[in-house]
Scaffold this motif. Structure first.
Motif, PDB file in Angstrom:
ATOM      1  N   THR A 166      -0.094  -2.380  16.776  1.00  0.00           N
ATOM      2  CA  THR A 166       0.954  -3.301  16.584  1.00  0.00           C
ATOM      3  C   THR A 166       1.072  -3.442  14.588  1.00  0.00           C
ATOM      4  OG1 THR A 166      -1.604  -4.113  16.108  1.00  0.00           O
ATOM      5  CG2 THR A 166      -0.771  -4.460  18.154  1.00  0.00           C
ATOM      6  N   GLU A 167       1.775  -4.378  14.246  1.00  0.00           N
ATOM      7  CA  GLU A 167       2.142  -4.498  13.590  1.00  0.00           C
ATOM      8  C   GLU A 167       0.842  -5.050  13.058  1.00  0.00           C
ATOM      9  OE1 GLU A 167       5.575  -6.836  10.855  1.00  0.00           O
ATOM     10  OE2 GLU A 167       5.583  -6.639  12.939  1.00  0.00           O
ATOM     11  N   ARG A 168      -0.006  -6.125  13.637  1.00  0.00           N
ATOM     12  CA  ARG A 168      -1.156  -6.811  12.652  1.00  0.00           C
ATOM     13  C   ARG A 168      -2.050  -5.825  12.206  1.00  0.00           C
ATOM     14  NH1 ARG A 168      -5.082 -11.122  15.634  1.00  0.00           N
ATOM     15  NH2 ARG A 168      -6.689 -11.154  14.160  1.00  0.00           N
ATOM     16  N   THR A 169      -2.657  -4.824  13.303  1.00  0.00           N
ATOM     17  CA  THR A 169      -2.875  -3.104  13.063  1.00  0.00           C
ATOM     18  C   THR A 169      -2.818  -2.812  11.863  1.00  0.00           C
ATOM     19  OG1 THR A 169      -4.016  -2.892  15.516  1.00  0.00           O
ATOM     20  CG2 THR A 169      -4.018  -1.260  13.776  1.00  0.00           C
ATOM     21  N   VAL A 170      -1.388  -2.550  11.718  1.00  0.00           N
ATOM     22  CA  VAL A 170      -0.474  -1.998  10.509  1.00  0.00           C
ATOM     23  C   VAL A 170      -1.099  -1.830   9.250  1.00  0.00           C
ATOM     24  CG1 VAL A 170       1.689  -0.713   9.240  1.00  0.00           C
ATOM     25  CG2 VAL A 170       0.482   0.213  11.478  1.00  0.00           C
ATOM     26  N   LYS A 171      -0.836  -3.389   9.036  1.00  0.00           N
ATOM     27  CA  LYS A 171      -1.179  -4.047   8.030  1.00  0.00           C
ATOM     28  C   LYS A 171      -2.029  -4.161   7.017  1.00  0.00           C
ATOM     29  CE  LYS A 171       2.854  -9.156   8.939  1.00  0.00           C
ATOM     30  NZ  LYS A 171       2.788  -9.714   9.362  1.00  0.00           N
ATOM     31  N   ALA A 172      -3.317  -4.129   8.623  1.00  0.00           N
ATOM     32  CA  ALA A 172      -4.730  -4.212   7.976  1.00  0.00           C
ATOM     33  C   ALA A 172      -4.422  -2.787   7.559  1.00  0.00           C
ATOM     34  CB  ALA A 172      -5.202  -4.053   9.463  1.00  0.00           C
ATOM     35  N   HIS A 173      -4.632  -1.587   8.277  1.00  0.00           N
ATOM     36  CA  HIS A 173      -4.764   0.007   7.428  1.00  0.00           C
ATOM     37  C   HIS A 173      -4.099   0.116   6.165  1.00  0.00           C
ATOM     38  CE1 HIS A 173      -6.058   1.866  10.997  1.00  0.00           C
ATOM     39  NE2 HIS A 173      -5.693   1.312  11.670  1.00  0.00           N
ATOM     40  N   ARG A 174      -2.674  -0.978   6.260  1.00  0.00           N
ATOM     41  CA  ARG A 174      -1.607  -1.437   5.123  1.00  0.00           C
ATOM     42  C   ARG A 174      -2.815  -1.101   3.700  1.00  0.00           C
ATOM     43  NH1 ARG A 174       4.696  -1.964   4.235  1.00  0.00           N
ATOM     44  NH2 ARG A 174       4.232  -2.106   2.115  1.00  0.00           N
ATOM     45  N   ARG A 175      -3.573  -2.780   4.317  1.00  0.00           N
ATOM     46  CA  ARG A 175      -4.017  -3.173   3.617  1.00  0.00           C
ATOM     47  C   ARG A 175      -5.467  -2.619   2.872  1.00  0.00           C
ATOM     48  NH1 ARG A 175      -4.234  -7.750   5.172  1.00  0.00           N
ATOM     49  NH2 ARG A 175      -5.874  -7.133   6.922  1.00  0.00           N
ATOM     50  N   SER A 176      -6.275  -2.113   3.767  1.00  0.00           N
ATOM     51  CA  SER A 176      -6.852  -1.282   3.540  1.00  0.00           C
ATOM     52  C   SER A 176      -6.748   0.221   2.302  1.00  0.00           C
ATOM     53  CB  SER A 176      -7.995  -1.056   4.714  1.00  0.00           C
ATOM     54  OG  SER A 176      -8.953   0.065   4.510  1.00  0.00           O
ATOM     55  N   LEU A 177      -5.887   0.441   2.759  1.00  0.00           N
ATOM     56  CA  LEU A 177      -5.676   1.282   2.685  1.00  0.00           C
ATOM     57  C   LEU A 177      -4.806   1.847   0.123  1.00  0.00           C
ATOM     58  CD1 LEU A 177      -2.586   3.037   1.301  1.00  0.00           C
ATOM     59  CD2 LEU A 177      -2.014   3.230   3.938  1.00  0.00           C
ATOM     60  N   MET A 178      -4.964   0.536   0.553  1.00  0.00           N
ATOM     61  CA  MET A 178      -3.868   0.064  -0.418  1.00  0.00           C
ATOM     62  C   MET A 178      -5.427  -0.503  -1.562  1.00  0.00           C
ATOM     63  SD  MET A 178      -0.738  -2.007  -0.493  1.00  0.00           S
ATOM     64  CE  MET A 178       0.067  -2.367  -2.221  1.00  0.00           C
ATOM     65  N   GLU A 179      -6.074  -0.822  -1.176  1.00  0.00           N
ATOM     66  CA  GLU A 179      -7.542  -1.413  -2.492  1.00  0.00           C
ATOM     67  C   GLU A 179      -8.811   0.090  -2.669  1.00  0.00           C
ATOM     68  OE1 GLU A 179      -9.733  -3.604   0.889  1.00  0.00           O
ATOM     69  OE2 GLU A 179      -8.514  -5.656   0.305  1.00  0.00           O
ATOM     70  N   LYS A 180      -8.537   0.567  -1.196  1.00  0.00           N
ATOM     71  CA  LYS A 180      -8.881   1.805  -1.287  1.00  0.00           C
ATOM     72  C   LYS A 180      -8.737   3.144  -2.823  1.00  0.00           C
ATOM     73  CE  LYS A 180     -11.565   2.668   3.370  1.00  0.00           C
ATOM     74  NZ  LYS A 180     -10.964   3.391   4.470  1.00  0.00           N
TER      75      LYS A 180
END
Length: 207
Positions: A166-180
């Motif tokens: 889902t787009e929501r899941t992708v947004k979560a992954h994107r936010r997480s990888l940018m933080e890491k």
């Protein structure tokens, strides 16, 4: 910082060591390229003052070996009869300078100074890359896939379709990888991908 003098002429090797020692440098001397390779550098910062023409392994061949091994020690070549083609090859392969014997003190010290500054720049760059690789290692497999697709320019909904999420899941992954990774923008993320080397963006493989 330490200067490695690799020169088969005993008198010149001794004279260079005395000169550079008097200028405050720590100096190691080697009568051949093979002797230098046996001794190693211990990972210490510095540069190499290297004769081109030596029995056995020549200066250009040693340069090739060091480059292949990932050494960042800059090389200042010394030669008594080097050709223009030889100097061009050495410079293209990363040599700091190509000096003709006999070399003047000022020219030698200037080349060594530039080589030392070059080492500091390369060492800082390697340190930053090592840190970035450490952060990238914390990404999950899915975050790596999202990372590779984001830097290709795909929108979140396109990535979701590509990965079956889902787009929501992708947004979560994107936010997480940018933080890491410590990325504050897409531009920073793309720069990081370039430094890390995305071998196959379509499959999210990060080297």
């Amino acid at each position: 910082m330490r200067i490695h003098i690799i020169e088969d002429d005993d008198a010149l090797r001794t004279a260079l060591a005395r000169l550079l020692g008097a200028c405050g440098y720590r100096v190691d001397v080697h009568a051949s390229a093979e002797a230098f390779l046996r001794a190693g550098t211990g990972g210490e910062a510095g540069c190499i003052l290297l004769d081109v023409d030596m029995p056995g392994l020549g200066g250009l061949e040693l340069q090739d070996r060091l480059r292949a091994s990932g050494s960042i020690l800059p090389i200042v070549f010394l030669t008594g009869n080097g050709s223009i083609a030889m100097s061009v090859r050495a410079i293209k392969a990363g040599a700091e300078d190509f000096l003709s014997k006999p070399v003047g003190k000022e020219a030698l010290l200037d080349a060594i100074g530039r080589a030392m500054r070059r080492y500091e720049t390369a060492a800082a760059r390697d340190s930053l890359l090592s840190d970035l690789r450490g952060r990238a290692a914390m990404l999950t497999a899915r975050e790596r896939e999202v990372f590779a697709l984001v830097v290709r320019g795909l929108l979140n909904k396109q990535i979701a379709f590509e990965l079956g999420n889902t787009e929501r899941t992708v947004k979560a992954h994107r936010r997480s990888l940018m933080e890491k990774l410590g990325a504050g923008s897409l531009a920073e993320l793309v720069q990081m991908a370039n430094r890390l080397g995305v071998s196959d963006p379509g499959h999210g493989a990060v080297q």
